[in-house]
Scaffold this motif. Structure first.
Motif: not given
Lengths: 258, 258
Positions: B71, B111-113, B118-119, B138, B152, B155, B159
């Motif tokens: 993270e 997958i990151a923002l 994030a973790y 990418e 997609f 993800v 979610l």
DNA sequence: CGACTCGTTGACTCTCTTCAAGGATAGTGG
DNA sequence: CCACTATCCTTGAAGAGAGTCAACGAGTCG
């Protein structure tokens, strides 16, 4: 063990749009005058692309308390929130409710997995929405990769938020949850270019409770504690003022958060 | 208020791959022999596309207890789990931990923002991973829209799972949480074409507790209750057998779940 | 003005946590 | 091969944080 029976009969009624107040640019129709375009997924599109998107959009309005989409229903549309506040929730068989998120202007709604909505979305305040038929939007996405990327980012963002919320629900105390909630509202208000401190609170205590995994009583008591600690205050319009941002952050925050 | 101090020094060490046992098809390299390809994101690619993807892949191994991603660290790679089990978690400043998910073979990771993880992801069992440099992936995604769609979907699926977990953490009782957890493991095992009933449990009680927002003691007691109710049983290898699927489902399930 | 909803506060209860100890299993070293 | 230790899991007893039940005040609407 919260039931949170809302009395409102949540019938999914989407009013066809009121006649648009015809914005100056006739080509872009409502989009030209849209004041949340910069926030929404539309912000990656050129004028020409935006026009293509606009052609599949319907403007709709929803009364407060009405359902926009319903868990389990076929996912035929996606929406962009233009004005108003939305709550998303899931239910247990016995009525226990978990609100998984609140949506504000600029937020996107309706990503579904198996063509079935995974949650219910209900208007907290009267809503103004842009509706995209899913089929048409998917066709368009194939031709507008930037839009698809933007949408991907949107979902990734939601996922990150959901993970933060899991941390909150699994491991934070009541006071920490409420503090986190207020900071989250504050940050999101700032992103919408609204003042981050006197925060309007359109959602009820019951909504907050079902969002934070608490009861209304506990939420209320936590608010009181935060107020007595001088971290927040309330004005006459029931807005929450953040008096001590650092203190609130210290209470709410995890190791590394945005 | 759980600290869950793991003693393992979680140093992010990724061993370079052991020499691949050269699969029959020389062109596809490791991919040809990959037995989880049908489960992973690779399953939407043609042979030619798969070869392009393969060129950017590095096979890596990770020892049990080691950290794969951390993270807050820059998100340079993404991974596909080929073998082993991974736990994802977030920490509070005082050490409280929330596990946001477990990953099994076929699952995607990273997958990151904001180009920041994030973790944290940590190996529960020894791992075999496919590593994709983010930049290269990418670039490839721009040319392989099917792969992008697949990602997609991945993800979006995560979610949806996160929202289910929020419902669990916010509104379910301890016994319900454990029941839900077991059913989830069972369903995912079935998806990997593994037997859904004698479930291997590679994660510790502490991991389960931090995943379900409970303590190890409460998890243990809940297991005992489920066992005494005849819903589950344990074999000598510590695997959990589901004895009464309907009963377990009734206990766990919300209004409408997969 | 009365009925209703919503938010707050108090008193008590309960589920889950905390603290503590015992049992099972695996790995280590004599 | 058998202690010996370490770790994990389980169980028990006591405690705490949040839930439940109930009452009251404030604001709203008809």
């Amino acid at each position: 063990m919260v039931a949170s029976m809302s009395i409102n009969q949540a019938t999914p009624i989407l009013k066809p749009a009121r006649p648009q107040p015809k914005a100056p640019g006739p080509a872009l129709g409502p989009c030209a005058a849209c004041d949340i375009r910069a926030l929404s997924i539309c912000n990656v599109l050129s004028a020409g692309e935006l026009e293509r998107l606009r052609r599949i959009i319907t403007q709709v309005q929803v009364d407060a308390g009405r359902t926009v989409i319903e868990e389990g229903a076929p996912a035929e549309d996606l929406f962009n929130v233009v004005a108003g506040t939305v709550k998303l929730y899931k239910l247990l068989a016995d009525g226990r409710r978990q609100i998984t998120g609140f949506l504000f202007p600029g937020d996107f709604l309706g990503i579904a997995l198996n063509d079935i909505y995974a949650y219910t979305a209900e208007a907290i305040e009267p809503l103004q929405l842009c509706r995209f038929p899913r089929r048409k939007l998917e066709l368009l996405l194939a031709e507008l990769p930037r839009l698809e990327r933007r949408l991907f980012g949107e979902v990734a963002h939601e996922l990150a938020a959901a993970q933060d919320q899991m941390l909150l629900l699994g491991r934070k105390t009541a006071k920490e949850r409420v503090a986190s909630f207020l900071l989250q509202l504050s940050r999101r208000a700032a992103k919408r270019r609204q003042p981050p401190s006197p925060l309007p609170m359109p959602m009820s205590r019951a909504d907050i409770a079902d969002y934070l995994g608490l009861t209304t009583e506990t939420v209320s008591r936590s608010f009181t504690q935060l107020r007595q600690a001088g971290l927040i205050a309330k004005d006459r319009q029931n807005r929450v003022e953040i008096r001590n941002l650092a203190g609130l952050s210290a209470l709410a925050e995890d190791a590394g958060e945005a």
